[in-house]
Design an enzyme around this catalytic site. Structure first.
Site, PDB file in Angstrom:
ATOM      1  CG  HIS A 196       5.269  10.610  13.689  1.00  0.00           C
ATOM      2  ND1 HIS A 196       4.763   9.673  12.819  1.00  0.00           N
ATOM      3  CD2 HIS A 196       4.916  10.205  14.927  1.00  0.00           C
ATOM      4  CE1 HIS A 196       4.130   8.731  13.510  1.00  0.00           C
ATOM      5  NE2 HIS A 196       4.216   9.031  14.786  1.00  0.00           N
ATOM      6  CB  CYS A 320      -3.965 -10.646   4.491  1.00  0.00           C
ATOM      7  SG  CYS A 320      -5.547 -11.475   4.527  1.00  0.00           S
TER       8      CYS A 320
END
Length: 461
Positions: A196, A320
C-alpha cells in the site's frame, strides 16, 4: 482536495485496480491444487512472485508474500533471531526505525534479549562507523531502514551492509518507503516492504530472505509460502501488488527529478515565507517526493485541521497530533523541533499548481494558528531588564504552550539571566532545547521538580 500523504498510504494505482479486477475472476482457486483452476491460480502466483522478485533484486524462491508489511518485518526479525540463536541474542537497530521494527525490538528485549539502538545525526542518518561499532560477537541480527518514513532521509545501507557482512551479521532492511523508487543497493540479507506504500492494495507485504541466511519460522507453519507465511494467499491482491510495483517503478524513473524539484521548491519557499520554521531531514540524500518541516508556536493537530479545511491532506510527526501524547521518536532522535510538524509526501503525477497553492496558503494558516494560541509575533521587540531569573509554570499544558510562554518572557530577564520552565509534557524535553537553538539562547539543562521537570534557559541575546 490535494492528497499529499503517500508516505502513509498511496491511492490505488490504476494498474493495481485493473489487475485486481481481472484476478478476481481468474485467481480465486487454490494455487496448490492440480486441476485447471488451481493451475491457473498457480501461474498467476508464480508470475507475481517473479515480477516482485525482479523489482526487489532477489530470486523468486527467496521472496515470500505476507499479509502486511508489518507482518513481514515481525516475521523477518523473529525468524532471523531464531535461526541464529546459537550466535547470541543481541539485536541492533537504528533509533529512527519504523515502529514495527522498534516494537519487535521491544518484544525481543522483554523476552530477555539485548538491543542496541544506534543514534542518528541531526539529518536523520546513521553514521556507518557508529553502526559498525554497535555490532558484537553475539549480534544475531541488524536492522536498518532504506529511507526514513517521517523525514525522507536515505540511509547508508550499502556501507552498513558491508560492515555487517564483514562481521558475519545478517542485515534486515525495511524498504517500505523506498521500494517504489528502485531496488535497495548493498549486500543486505533480508528485506521487507508493504504494497500500500506504492499504490498496491493494502494487506500485502513482501519478505525476502537471501539464500544462506539462517532462518527459523516462529509459530505454527504450513506448506504455503515456504512455511514463512501461513494461510491461504490473497491472490488477487498479490497480483495487483506485483503489477502495480512494476508500473510505479516505470513512472518513478520519469517522475523522480520533477518531484525532487517540487520538493526543493517547498524546502526553500517554506523557509522564506514562514517565520521561525525548521526544515528537517537531509537536503541531498533524501527521497524525491518527501519533505518535513516544523513551525514554532504551532499546535500540530490544529495546523493539520486548518490545512485540511484549505484542501490539503498532509501528515505530522508532532507530539500534538491526536494519535500520540509523546513526541515522534524520529524527531526526538534527530534532536529537532517537533512543534507544528508537517510532512508533505507528493504522489506521482501531482500537479505543480497544487504545490504552488499549498505554498500560498501555508503562511496564512500558520499565522492564524499562532494568533489563536497567543504566540509572540516574530521580530516584535519585547521588554528588557527585569530580574535575573523568572519561573514559568506550564505544568499541565501541552505543546506548544510551554515554548510560547517561554518566548513571551525571555526578554523580561537581562542578558545572562535565566528562565525556569516548569513542564510535565514530554515534548518540552525536545522543543525547548530546539527553540533555544533557533533563537540563539542557551539551554542550560533539565532539573528535577516536584512535578515534571524544570527546563533552565539562559538569555544570550
Amino acid at each position: 482536495m490535494a492528497y499529499f500523504d503517500v508516505a502513509s498510504s498511496a491511492p490505488l494505482h490504476p494498474v493495481a485496480r485493473q489487475a485486481l479486477q481481472a484476478s478476481l475472476d481468474e485467481g480465486w482457486a487454490d494455487p496448490a491444487r492440480l486441476y485447471r483452476e488451481g493451475r491457473r491460480a498457480r501461474l498467476l502466483l508464480d508470475a507475481s512472485r517473479e515480477a516482485a522478485a525482479e523489482a526487489v533484486g532477489c530470486r523468486p524462491d527467496e521472496l515470500t508474500f505476507t499479509p502486511s508489511g508489518t507482518h513481514a518485518v515481525h516475521s523477518g526479525i523473529a525468524g532471523a533471531l531464531a535461526g541464529r540463536h546459537r550466535v547470541g541474542r543481541h539485536l541492533v537497530v537504528s533509533a529512527v526505525e519504523h515502529s514495527s521494527v522498534l516494537h519487535a525490538a521491544d518484544a525481543h528485549e522483554a523476552a530477555g534479549g539485548a538491543v542496541a539502538r544506534v543514534p542518528v545525526e541531526r539529518s536523520g542518518a546513521v553514521d556507518p562507523e557508529a553502526y559498525a561499532g554497535a555490532l558484537r560477537d553475539d549480534t544475531a541480527l541488524a536492522c536498518l531502514q532504506s529511507a526514513n518514513h517521517e523525514v525522507g532521509t536515505v540511509q547508508p545501507v550499502a556501507e552498513v551492509a558491508a560492515a555487517c557482512r564483514a562481521a558475519g551479521v545478517p542485515l534486515l532492511v525495511d524498504a517500505a518507503q523506498s521500494l517504489a523508487w528502485g531496488p535497495v543497493h548493498g549486500d543486505w540479507s533480508l528485506l521487507a516492504a508493504s504494497a500500500h506504500k506504492w499504490g498496491g492494495p493494502a494487506g500485502v507485504g513482501l519478505l525476502a530472505v537471501r539464500k544462506g541466511v539462517r532462518f527459523a519460522t516462529r509459530g505454527p507453519a504450513d506448506e504455503r509460502e515456504s512455511g514463512r507465511s501461513a494461510g491461504f494467499p490473497n491472490l488477487p491482491a498479490i497480483v495487483a501488488a506485483a503489477a502495480s510495483l512494476r508500473a510505479v517503478r516505470d513512472e518513478a524513473a520519469a517522475e523522480a527529478e520533477r518531484l525532487r524539484g517540487l520538493v526543493g521548491r517547498i524546502r526553500t519557499r517554506v523557509a522564506e515565507s514562514v517565520p521561525e520554521v525548521e526544515v528537517v531531514g537531509d537536503p541531498v540524500r533524501r527521497l524525491p517526493h518527501l519533505v518535513t518541516f516544523s513551525c514554532l508556536y504551532v499546535d500540530g493537530e490544529a495546523l493539520l485541521h486548518e490545512l485540511d479545511r484549505s484542501g490539503f491532506s498532509v501528515s505530522s510527526g508532532s507530539s500534538c497530533t491526536s494519535s500520540t501524547l509523546t513526541p515522534s521518536h524520529v524527531l526526538h532522535a534527530m534532536g529537532v523541533l517537533s512543534e507544528g510538524n508537517v510532512r508533505v509526501s507528493l504522489p506521482l503525477g501531482v500537479a505543480e499548481a497544487d504545490v504552488e497553492r499549498f505554498l500560498e496558503v501555508l503562511p496564512g494558516v500558520v499565522a492564524g494558528v499562532r494568533e489563536r494560541l497567543g504566540a509572540p509575533v516574530a521580530g516584535a521587540a519585547g521588554a528588557s531588564g527585569g530580574g535575573g531569573e523568572l519561573v514559568v509554570d506550564a505544568l499541565g499544558k501541552r505543546c506548544p504552550v510551554p515554548v510560547i510562554e517561554l518566548a513571551k518572557v525571555i526578554d523580561d530577564v537581562p542578558v545572562g539571566g535565566t528562565v525556569r520552565v516548569l513542564a510535565d509534557d514530554a515534548a518540552a524535553r525536545l522543543d525547548i532545547p530546539a527553540w533555544c537553538g533557533m533563537r540563539g539562547q542557551e539551554y542550560v539543562g533539565e532539573e528535577p521538580a516536584e512535578r515534571g521537570a524544570a527546563h533552565v534557559v539562559r538569555r544570550l541575546v
